[in-house]
Design a protein around this motif. Structure first.
Motif, PDB file in Angstrom:
ATOM      1  N   GLN A 167       0.821  -1.215   0.000  1.00 52.48           N
ATOM      2  CA  GLN A 167       0.000   0.000   0.000  1.00 52.48           C
ATOM      3  C   GLN A 167       0.852   1.262   0.000  1.00 52.48           C
ATOM      4  O   GLN A 167       0.366   2.345   0.310  1.00 52.48           O
ATOM      5  N   ASN A 168       2.138   1.111  -0.356  1.00 53.05           N
ATOM      6  CA  ASN A 168       3.035   2.263  -0.405  1.00 53.05           C
ATOM      7  C   ASN A 168       2.600   3.253  -1.480  1.00 53.05           C
ATOM      8  O   ASN A 168       1.984   2.871  -2.480  1.00 53.05           O
ATOM      9  N   THR A 169       2.932   4.508  -1.295  1.00 53.72           N
ATOM     10  CA  THR A 169       2.550   5.533  -2.276  1.00 53.72           C
ATOM     11  C   THR A 169       3.424   5.497  -3.523  1.00 53.72           C
ATOM     12  O   THR A 169       3.116   6.175  -4.501  1.00 53.72           O
ATOM     13  N   GLU A 170       4.533   4.732  -3.495  1.00 58.19           N
ATOM     14  CA  GLU A 170       5.403   4.579  -4.663  1.00 58.19           C
ATOM     15  C   GLU A 170       5.023   3.299  -5.413  1.00 58.19           C
ATOM     16  O   GLU A 170       4.990   2.208  -4.822  1.00 58.19           O
ATOM     17  N   GLU A 171       4.731   3.423  -6.697  1.00 55.53           N
ATOM     18  CA  GLU A 171       4.313   2.257  -7.467  1.00 55.53           C
ATOM     19  C   GLU A 171       5.394   1.189  -7.517  1.00 55.53           C
ATOM     20  O   GLU A 171       5.113  -0.001  -7.411  1.00 55.53           O
ATOM     21  N   MET A 172       6.663   1.588  -7.684  1.00 56.28           N
ATOM     22  CA  MET A 172       7.728   0.614  -7.820  1.00 56.28           C
ATOM     23  C   MET A 172       7.929  -0.202  -6.550  1.00 56.28           C
ATOM     24  O   MET A 172       8.320  -1.375  -6.604  1.00 56.28           O
ATOM     25  N   ILE A 173       7.669   0.417  -5.391  1.00 62.28           N
ATOM     26  CA  ILE A 173       7.771  -0.344  -4.143  1.00 62.28           C
ATOM     27  C   ILE A 173       6.671  -1.398  -4.096  1.00 62.28           C
ATOM     28  O   ILE A 173       6.898  -2.544  -3.691  1.00 62.28           O
ATOM     29  N   ARG A 174       5.476  -1.036  -4.518  1.00 57.18           N
ATOM     30  CA  ARG A 174       4.390  -2.025  -4.590  1.00 57.18           C
ATOM     31  C   ARG A 174       4.776  -3.183  -5.512  1.00 57.18           C
ATOM     32  O   ARG A 174       4.548  -4.351  -5.194  1.00 57.18           O
ATOM     33  N   CYS A 175       5.325  -2.842  -6.669  1.00 52.11           N
ATOM     34  CA  CYS A 175       5.736  -3.886  -7.626  1.00 52.11           C
ATOM     35  C   CYS A 175       6.761  -4.823  -6.997  1.00 52.11           C
ATOM     36  O   CYS A 175       6.644  -6.058  -7.084  1.00 52.11           O
ATOM     37  N   GLY A 176       7.772  -4.239  -6.365  1.00 57.56           N
ATOM     38  CA  GLY A 176       8.844  -5.044  -5.790  1.00 57.56           C
ATOM     39  C   GLY A 176       8.364  -5.982  -4.714  1.00 57.56           C
ATOM     40  O   GLY A 176       8.693  -7.180  -4.701  1.00 57.56           O
ATOM     41  N   PHE A 177       7.522  -5.487  -3.800  1.00 54.25           N
ATOM     42  CA  PHE A 177       7.064  -6.322  -2.697  1.00 54.25           C
ATOM     43  C   PHE A 177       6.006  -7.326  -3.152  1.00 54.25           C
ATOM     44  O   PHE A 177       5.868  -8.397  -2.558  1.00 54.25           O
ATOM     45  N   SER A 178       5.240  -7.012  -4.205  1.00 52.58           N
ATOM     46  CA  SER A 178       4.333  -8.014  -4.777  1.00 52.58           C
ATOM     47  C   SER A 178       5.126  -9.191  -5.329  1.00 52.58           C
ATOM     48  O   SER A 178       4.825 -10.360  -5.051  1.00 52.58           O
ATOM     49  N   LEU A 179       6.159  -8.885  -6.102  1.00 49.50           N
ATOM     50  CA  LEU A 179       6.987  -9.946  -6.676  1.00 49.50           C
ATOM     51  C   LEU A 179       7.700 -10.740  -5.593  1.00 49.50           C
ATOM     52  O   LEU A 179       7.903 -11.950  -5.719  1.00 49.50           O
ATOM     53  N   ALA A 180       8.090 -10.054  -4.505  1.00 42.24           N
ATOM     54  CA  ALA A 180       8.759 -10.748  -3.400  1.00 42.24           C
ATOM     55  C   ALA A 180       7.821 -11.758  -2.744  1.00 42.24           C
ATOM     56  O   ALA A 180       8.218 -12.892  -2.443  1.00 42.24           O
ATOM     57  N   LEU A 181       6.563 -11.365  -2.515  1.00 43.27           N
ATOM     58  CA  LEU A 181       5.594 -12.300  -1.933  1.00 43.27           C
ATOM     59  C   LEU A 181       5.375 -13.497  -2.854  1.00 43.27           C
ATOM     60  O   LEU A 181       5.228 -14.630  -2.397  1.00 43.27           O
ATOM     61  N   GLY A 182       5.359 -13.242  -4.161  1.00 41.24           N
ATOM     62  CA  GLY A 182       5.190 -14.334  -5.111  1.00 41.24           C
ATOM     63  C   GLY A 182       6.359 -15.295  -5.138  1.00 41.24           C
ATOM     64  O   GLY A 182       6.215 -16.441  -5.572  1.00 41.24           O
ATOM     65  N   ALA A 183       7.534 -14.840  -4.672  1.00 44.45           N
ATOM     66  CA  ALA A 183       8.738 -15.678  -4.709  1.00 44.45           C
ATOM     67  C   ALA A 183       8.965 -16.448  -3.416  1.00 44.45           C
ATOM     68  O   ALA A 183       9.852 -17.304  -3.360  1.00 44.45           O
ATOM     69  N   LEU A 184       8.203 -16.157  -2.358  1.00 43.40           N
ATOM     70  CA  LEU A 184       8.437 -16.826  -1.075  1.00 43.40           C
ATOM     71  C   LEU A 184       8.157 -18.327  -1.194  1.00 43.40           C
ATOM     72  O   LEU A 184       7.172 -18.737  -1.797  1.00 43.40           O
ATOM     73  N   PRO A 185       8.998 -19.159  -0.592  1.00 45.93           N
ATOM     74  CA  PRO A 185       8.770 -20.611  -0.628  1.00 45.93           C
ATOM     75  C   PRO A 185       7.604 -21.014   0.274  1.00 45.93           C
ATOM     76  O   PRO A 185       7.137 -20.225   1.109  1.00 45.93           O
ATOM     77  N   ARG A 186       7.172 -22.231   0.130  1.00 45.51           N
ATOM     78  CA  ARG A 186       5.968 -22.693   0.824  1.00 45.51           C
ATOM     79  C   ARG A 186       6.100 -22.610   2.340  1.00 45.51           C
ATOM     80  O   ARG A 186       5.145 -22.253   3.039  1.00 45.51           O
ATOM     81  N   PHE A 187       7.279 -22.923   2.878  1.00 44.02           N
ATOM     82  CA  PHE A 187       7.408 -22.948   4.333  1.00 44.02           C
ATOM     83  C   PHE A 187       7.283 -21.552   4.952  1.00 44.02           C
ATOM     84  O   PHE A 187       6.988 -21.427   6.138  1.00 44.02           O
TER      85      PHE A 187
END
Length: 742
Positions: A322-342
């Protein structure tokens, strides 16, 4: 009196050769381009002129220097005209080490593809000792500091691939040479040196024993601590972190892991002084590094994550959505998508809710289409990571309690028509609709009846939904013709006799071809003979007959088929039935259009993929299926036949008796079908050996019979040349035409 030859040698040795060698690698940047290509091209022409003007015996004292320089130019030059000029000059130069083999691998056409030169041809040529060290030295001295970043990155990947050819030289000479360069003042050199250290370290650690691994860890830690991180190096350092993590460096519990995590998090944030393209590359590199880091250092012996660490990572990344910077949103979205199952276990619903909020359009972030796209991509990746379990917990799996919410979020993306100065920026989300339809088409072509029926039903529901119609469905008109609205309720997807004749028609639609073919591979190549296998194969063969005389359609289909094979190499769920399907297609003449075209690329690529698939395999079903494919490939004329026979003769002496017996039986049938493969004068003797030999006997007996077949059919005999201990496994290698075969 002075000897003319001595004068000639002196002139060449002290005057001409040094100039030519320097000219072959001359490169100077002027502005945004280079002025060296004309010089290098001219140097290649001079070498060509030497071969035309002088007797080959006069060039013998200099042949090693010139041939090495030309090989390097043919493989590593930035410009295609120089690579081709070097290849042609090398061809006529005369006597040089391993000339025929190198000319075959690096001919005029093969060197046209730069990536292929750096990553494939170079590895083959480096297998000859005369060229190994010069090629590595050239990359280190001339290419990792090149002004073109693409060349720098390709060079480091080439060093990774070349490391197995000279691991000791890489560890003892090259790495120490690179360390000072990684902290130097020249940015290009630093960038290339750091990437090279990362790639070489990763390659060495895949080869090394534990003691060498610790030594490499200390080296890498040494130069890493001296890196001064700036925006230019975010991409480089993230790549380094990824490679060190994949190399399983012994840093578990070390404070340096916290530093790596900080660098990754910082890379995921917005970098205002670099271009949007560079930002995207940095984020992708950071996400890859995060996944590797988590999988290596954040999981304990029980396969779980530390609760405090899990809470910190998940909370940090969700809050950034929910950051006001679009690129920060992009980065943290991709990071959540990369987290392993555990790390997602117990937090799945929290992650999905956070990503869902990031896809919702509000007045404050209406222009953040890229952030919404990355959030949708992350949802798909998270779902793939955790897997599906209908009655499972919504905190751990995609299940009946959360699947509706997930679909609603994904499908809501197709309604995004956001526009700005770039046009319809919401269009980047519409690809999700395309992907959903492709996935459904794949499932509708697979073998399990209830899954096929469910996927087919959803596919038709989306196609004919009209409250309002679902937009952006690829090839809508063709789909409505294949699946009329009137048959939405009556088409029985459970009945393979009804489903497959329809779904195979999607093979003619480019968007769906790959996915339908992927689904059909599992159905046609099923383990047992069922109605699914019967009707799926029958429908596929009927489609192939329709396009048999259309060369462009056949070329497109074959490229897609090879892509499916390549993407699923050693994925047994797909590759084993795919081999069975290929066996049937070859037996049914599906590729007859190519059989009369000598050395057509399709059978060559298919042969190489089959070889790679069964390499070191102990799967009897896979090996048996491959035998059928190799036998089917004998129908293609040209060099293919000798390669196929050699491979089949290798399998005649396979360690598994059942494979030897199966190979002999299928080769016997192959020779009956394609009688032109064998000289009629020896046909009876060949067939007698194949049928009367006990191929389940001891290998020493079997090998004698196999070698006699090789002599009769003029096929090179595989020769056992060495045994190498790799861990607890003893590997045997066979030599043929200067090439090693496992």
């Amino acid at each position: 009196k002075a000897c003319p030859n001595c004068c000639f040698c002196a002139l060449f040795h002290f005057t001409v050769v040094p100039v030519i060698l320097k000219a072959l690698t001359y490169d100077e940047k002027r502005g945004s381009c280079s002025v060296g290509s004309n010089v290098r091209d001219a140097a290649c022409y001079v070498c060509w002129a030497f071969a035309r003007a002088y007797d080959p015996s006069e060039l013998i004292p200099f042949i090693n220097q010139i041939s090495s320089a030309l090989v390097i130019a043919a493989v590593f030059d930035r410009d295609v005209n120089c690579r081709r000029a070097a290849s042609v000059s090398y061809r006529i130069l005369g006597t040089f080490p391993h000339g025929i083999d190198i000319l075959t691998a690096a001919d005029y056409f093969a060197v046209g593809n730069r990536v292929n030169c750096y990553l494939t041809i170079s590895v083959y040529i480096a297998g000859f000792p005369e060229y190994t060290q010069p090629m590595i030295d050239h990359l280190v001295n001339m290419k990792i500091n090149h002004w073109d970043s693409v060349i720098r990155e390709l060079s480091t990947k080439a060093l990774h691939n070349l490391t197995p050819r000279a691991p000791e030289y890489m560890a003892n000479v090259v790495l120490p040479r690179l360390l000072p360069l990684s902290v130097g003042t020249d940015l290009h050199t630093r960038h290339g040196a750091i990437l090279a250290c990362a790639e070489i370290t990763h390659a060495l650690c895949k080869l090394a024993e534990e003691n060498n691994r610790y030594k490499l860890a200390a080296i890498c830690l040494f130069f890493f601590l001296y890196l001064s991180v700036c925006q230019f190096f975010f991409l480089t350092v993230c790549t380094l972190i990824e490679k060190l993590s994949l190399s399983k460096m012994p840093f578990r519990g070390d404070p340096i892991i916290g530093g790596w995590q900080w660098l990754i998090n910082d890379s995921l944030r917005s970098l205002p002084l670099v271009s949007s393209t560079a930002r995207q590359h940095i984020k992708e590199s950071a996400v890859s590094a995060l996944a590797a880091l988590c999988n290596e250092y954040y999981i304990n012996e029980k396969g779980e994550a530390d609760p405090a660490l899990q809470d910190e990572l998940v909370t940090r990344y969700i809050s950034g959505l929910q950051n006001t910077e679009e690129m920060i949103r992009c980065g943290f979205s991709l990071a959540l998508g990369a987290l392993p199952r555990f790390l997602l276990k117990g937090r799945l619903q929290q992650v999905l809710e956070g990503l869902k909020k990031a896809t919702i359009i509000s007045p404050e972030d209406v222009s953040f289409a890229q952030a919404r796209r990355d959030a949708l991509i992350a949802i798909a990746k998270v779902c793939q990571t955790v897997g599906v379990k209908g009655e499972g917990s919504q905190e751990e799996y995609v299940c009946k309690d959360n699947v509706t919410q997930i679909y609603a979020t994904l499908l809501n993306g197709v309604t995004d028509y956001t526009t700005d100065s770039r046009g319809d920026v919401g269009g980047c989300l519409k690809k999700n609709c395309k992907q959903i339809m492709c996935w459904l088409a794949q499932q509708a072509a697979e073998k399990i009846d209830k899954f096929r029926a469910h996927a087919g039903s959803v596919f038709l529901t989306l196609l004919h939904f009209d409250r309002p119609p679902v937009p952006h469905i690829p090839h809508r008109e063709e789909l409505e013709r294949i699946f009329p609205r009137s048959e939405t309720e009556t088409l029985n997807w459970n009945a393979s006799s009804e489903a497959f004749p329809r779904i195979t028609q999607l093979l003619g639609l480019p968007t769906y071809q790959y996915y339908v073919l992927l689904g059909l591979s599992v159905s046609v190549g099923g383990l047992t003979e069922t109605t699914v296998r019967k009707y799926s194969a029958q429908s596929l063969f009927e489609y192939m007959k329709k396009i048999q005389n259309d060369s462009s359609e056949m070329e497109s289909f074959c490229e897609t088929l090879l892509k499916v094979f390549e993407d699923n190499l050693r994925n047994d769920r797909v590759s084993v039935p795919l081999l069975t399907m290929l066996d049937q297609m070859l037996a049914n003449g599906c590729f007859d259009i190519f059989t009369m075209q000598g050395n057509h690329p399709f059978p060559v690529k298919l042969f190489n993929l089959c070889k790679e698939e069964i390499k070191r395999s102990k799967d009897v079903r896979k090996l048996r299926s491959s035998i059928g494919v190799f036998c089917g490939l004998i129908q293609f004329e040209g060099d293919m036949r000798e390669k196929v026979l050699f491979q089949l003769f290798l399998l005649l002496c396979h360690p598994f008796p059942v494979i030897r017996k199966t190979t002999a039986s299928q080769v016997y049938e192959m020779l009956i079908t394609y009688s032109d493969v064998v000289d009629p004068a020896i046909m009876d003797e060949v067939m007698t050996i194949l049928s009367d030999t006990n191929w389940e006997a001891e290998l020493t007996v079997v090998r004698e019979k196999r070698n006699h077949l090789c002599d009769l059919m003029k096929v090179p005999k595989p020769q056992l040349v060495s045994k190498v201990k790799y861990g607890n496994v003893l590997l045997s290698f066979f030599l043929c035409n200067d090439q090693l075969f496992y």
